[in-house]
Design an enzyme around this catalytic site. Structure first.
Site, PDB file in Angstrom:
ATOM      1  CE1 TYR A   1      -4.180   1.490  -0.112  1.00 21.86           C
ATOM      2  CE2 TYR A   1      -3.543   2.655   1.890  1.00 21.86           C
ATOM      3  CZ  TYR A   1      -4.418   2.477   0.831  1.00 21.86           C
ATOM      4  OH  TYR A   1      -5.533   3.277   0.719  1.00 21.86           O
TER       5      TYR A   1
ATOM      6  CE  LYS B   1      -7.095   6.433   0.970  1.00 24.99           C
ATOM      7  NZ  LYS B   1      -8.075   7.348   0.360  1.00 24.99           N
TER       8      LYS B   1
END
Ligand code: NAP
Length: 264
Positions: free
Chosen positions: A164, A171
């Site tokens: 990720y 995020k």
């Protein structure tokens, strides 16, 4: 205990919202649009790039005709300004905004985070995190009767999810922005929250390496023993845009079938 059928009725009747991030029918933003529309809201859509215009027009044509559909790439401030000018013209005010956009160059979602280039880092953080403050700032003058802003995040902000990479850092910035913006927006009676969604098969998700393995792992470990549905995320966004959540702001709300609570 039988609590009967939940009938929320047209809770968002006479409410106006704008949704950023519908790419196609699988988009979390589209599931959110359906939930909000079902509660009576009037919606505008902001898409990025001409190639998505037809998609959004096709999706809205039957279900919510006459929705304003506006071109808006968040890296272009003139497009953002024009989008909100048009929304002001069409609706007169705004009650909620859905931020369902994220982007990182593909090469940054492969290999090690250690190798992330400056350009990839800046792009990912600009589009996926800075844009929340940017869009909130543009929405504030139209949220004259208070409002609600909802964005989409992922567990990779809190814990390391291999692959990720820079999106996890983006995020984390999005989640921290949600808290800081909550402080700024609270006195204007505007709430802001982010939904931490479990993995859902969408266009963006395809860019995350080994996404299928990630989905399988989530479904095996989550207390509900399955993956979340986009509609469940949309319904939570509806809750966050409705008066039912009037005391909630600055939160990260997990809609992930319970995955995040698990230790061993
Ligand atoms: P999606 O359908 O591909 O939606 C992502 C949207 O972001 C697309 O409409 C995309 O447009 C838009 N976007 C990218 N760059 C933009 C820019 N510069 N300006 C304006 N819009 C831009 O994928 P999704 O999974 O529904 O993603 C929605 C949100 O949910 C994202 O924040 C994502 O990180 C988050 N989320 C997804 C999952 C999941 O498993 N799917 C889980 C947790 C959180 P283009 O297609 O033109 O780039």
């Amino acid at each position: 205990m039988d609590i009967g059928t939940l009938d929320i009725g047209p809770m968002l009747k006479d409410k106006y919202g704008i949704i950023f991030g519908v790419a196609n029918k699988r988009s979390i933003a589209w599931a959110t649009a359906l939930s909000l529309h079902g509660a009576g809201a009037r919606l505008a859509f902001a898409y990025q790039g001409e190639r998505l215009k037809e998609n959004v027009e096709g999706l809205t044509a039957d279900v919510m005709p006459n929705s304003p559909i506006l071109s808006c790439d968040v890296t272009k401030q003139v497009e953002v300004d024009e989008t909100f000018r048009r929304v002001g013209e069409e609706f007169g005010r705004l009650d909620f905004l859905i931020h369902s956009i994220a982007y990182a160059p593909r090469e940054a979602l492969e290999g090690e985070y250690l190798d992330t280039s400056r350009d990839a880092f800046v792009t990912a953080l600009e589009i996926s995190a800075y844009s929340l403050a940017q869009l909130a700032r543009a929405a504030v003058p139209l949220m004259t009767e208070g409002g609600s802003i909802v964005s989409m995040t992922y567990y990779g902000a809190e814990k390391v999810v291999a692959g990720y990479n820079v999106m996890g850092i983006a995020k984390a910035a999005l989640e921290a922005s949600t808290r800081y913006l909550a402080l700024d927006l609270g006195p204007r009676d505007i709430r802001i929250n982010t939904i931490s969604a479990g993995p859902i098969q969408t266009l963006s998700a395809r860019g995350v390496s080994d996404f299928t393995t990630m989905m399988k792992h989530h479904a095996e470990r989550a207390p509900l023993r399955r993956n979340v549905k986009a509609r469940e995320v949309g319904d939570t966004a509806l809750f966050l845009c409705s008066p039912l959540s009037s005391g909630i702001t600055g939160e990260v709300i997990h809609v992930d079938c319970g995955y995040n609570i698990m230790g061993i």
